[in-house]
Design a protein around this motif. Sequence first.
Motif, short mmCIF file in Angstrom:
data_model
loop_
_atom_site.label_atom_id
_atom_site.label_comp_id
_atom_site.label_asym_id
_atom_site.label_seq_id
_atom_site.Cartn_x
_atom_site.Cartn_y
_atom_site.Cartn_z
N TYR A 250 0.83 -1.21 0.00
CA TYR A 250 0.00 0.00 0.00
C TYR A 250 0.86 1.26 0.00
N PHE A 251 1.88 1.27 0.87
CA PHE A 251 2.72 2.47 0.94
C PHE A 251 3.46 2.70 -0.37
N ASP A 252 3.84 1.61 -1.00
CA ASP A 252 4.52 1.75 -2.29
C ASP A 252 3.57 2.31 -3.34
N ILE A 253 2.35 1.79 -3.38
CA ILE A 253 1.38 2.23 -4.38
C ILE A 253 0.95 3.68 -4.13
N ALA A 254 0.74 4.01 -2.86
CA ALA A 254 0.23 5.35 -2.51
C ALA A 254 1.24 6.44 -2.86
#
Lengths: 259, 314
Positions: A250-254
Motif C-alpha cells: 500500500y505504501f509503495d502504491i500510494a
Amino acid sequence: MSSLIYYRSSLSAEALKLKNTFSLWLAILAPCALVSMYVLAFWSKGEHLLREGANPWYAFAMQIFGIYTILLMPIFIALLTSLTNGIEHKSNGWKHLYSLPLPKSSIYAAKATTVIGLVLLSNLIFVCAYLAGGLFLSVVRPELGFEQMVGLEAVYVTVVKMLLATFMIIAIQFWLSMRWSSFALSMGVGIVAIVTVMVAMRWEHIHYYPFAYPFVSIRQFAAGKEVIRVFTQEVVLSLGGGLLVFILGYFDIARKRIS
Amino acid sequence: MKPCIIETHGLSYSFGKRQVLQNLELRVPQGAIFGFLGPNGAGKSTTIRILLGLLPVPEGQVLVHGQDLKYNRLDILHRTGALIEMPSLYRHLSGHDNLEMHRRMVRAPKSRISEVLQIVGLAADAHRKTKEYSLGMSQRLGIALALLADPELLILDEPTNGLDPSGIREVRELIIRLNQAYGKTIFLSSHLLSEIEKCATELAIIDKGETLYQGSLQQLYEGAFQSNVLHLETSNNAIAHKLLSDHQYQLLPHSDDVLAVQVQDKQQVATLNRFLVVNGLEVYRLSTHTQNLEELFLNITNREAEKHIHSSKL
C-alpha cells in the motif's frame, strides 16, 4: 466511520466491475474443472487409485490437493490478480479512480478484498465440487465405497489451511499486478514459483518459502496424520507475511505518481 | 470580479531535473468556460493532474473551490468532475453499468443515472456494451461519468481528441449547454485552438510551463492584437491617410503604397469605402486580413509576440 463508508462504496463498485469478466468465471470454473478431471479418473480407473481399506474420500481429496497446491494455485492467483488489476491498467482506470473523492486506502483495500474474495469463492466452490464429485462417484462406482462419508472434517480443515496458506502469495501477486501492468510478469512469477517448489520440494527449509506454504499446509493431511490445528507454522507465516506485504504494498502504491 | 473556482499561486513542478511548470498563476472565474491552451508538452496535463491531486503540489499553492488542495483533497474532488484524455470506461460493461459503478463510488442517488444519460443524449444506448460505442459516444459517456456527482466544476482534458468533426461538434455543444443551462464551470484543456475559440469565454495560453496570456477571448482579440486589419490602395494614399486619421480611424504602420486600418466589422469597411469615394478618392483595393487565434497562438508560442503581450497587458 466515514472510512467504512468509503470502503463500502469502493467495494460495491468493484463487485459490479466483476460482472461479465473472465476472472469471475475463472474463480468458478477452475476448481470445477480440476475436480471433474479427477472424477473422470476415479470413474474409469478408481480401483487403481485406491488402496485396500483406505478412506476413498481421503484418496480423492489427496489427488486433487496435490495438483491444486503445487500447480493450479500459483497460476490461478497470478491470473486472478492480474486480471482484476488489469481492468484498470487496460482502461486508463487508475488515473480515474484516484481522481474520485475516495481515499487511496479504500480503493486499495477494496481491490484487495475483491481478489481475496475471489480466492475464497473458488475455495468454496472447490469444496462443493469435491462433495458433489464424491457423491457422483458413489452412484456410478458404488464399489469404491464413497457412500460412507466419514472423517470429512480433516478435509475441511485442510482446505481452510490451504486457503490461509495462500494469503502471502495473494499479497505478493497483488502488489506485482498493481504496480506493473505486465501480465507476463505475474505469470512469470507464478511459473517460477511452481518450478522452484517442485525442485525444492524435499529441501528441509522449504516451509519458509512463501510459494510453498500451500503445499506444506497439506503435508499433514497427506501423511495421514490427524488434522485439527488450523494455525500451523506455515499458516501463521503466510498470514503474517501476507499482511506485511499488503501494508508495504500500500505504501509503495500510494507514493507512486500517477502519470 | 467573480470569485475564482481555481486559483494557483506560484505553481511550479518538475519531473526530476526537468522543470515542467514555472510559477503558474491561473485564475479560473466561476461560471466560465476556461480554455487552457498550449502545444503538446506545454504542461497542460501535468497541471490537470495536480488539480486532481494525482500529483503532489511541491511548490506554490493550489486553491480549488477556495480550499487548499493539499489539505482538502477529498472535499475538492467531491465537487469536481473530471475527464482525463480518454474516458476510463470498462469495456465489458454497458454504459448504464459503467455509470452505476461510478455512482456507487461517488455515492450519488440512483435517479442521477437517467438524468446524466439524458443530458449527454445516451439514454437510448445505455444498455449496450461500451465496446460497441463510437469514440464520440464514449467521450460523452465519459462526461456523463464526470457529471454524476453533480459537480460545480468540470475538468476536461482534451475532450475532443481523436473525434471526427461531428463528434467534435456534439461534444462542443454539450460543453456549451452544460455551462449555460446547468451553470457548470468548465476547465477545458486543448491544443486545438479552433475548439477553444468556439466555446471558451476565458482562456490561458501556456507554453513550456509558463503562462503567456490569460484573460478573456475578447481582450485577446481587441487589446493585444490586430484582429481585423483592412488593407487599402487608393489613388492618393497620402490624402486617404490624412482623411482617415482625422476621422478617428486607427491607422497601423504599413508600407507606402498600402494603408492598413483597424476595423471592427464588415459594416465599417463599407462605411470607410463610401467615405473615401465621397471625398473624391478612387479605391483600387480593399482587403481584410483576419488574424485568427491559430495565428495568434503560433505567434505567442513562438515568442515573437511575447514582448508585445506583456507590454500591452501592463
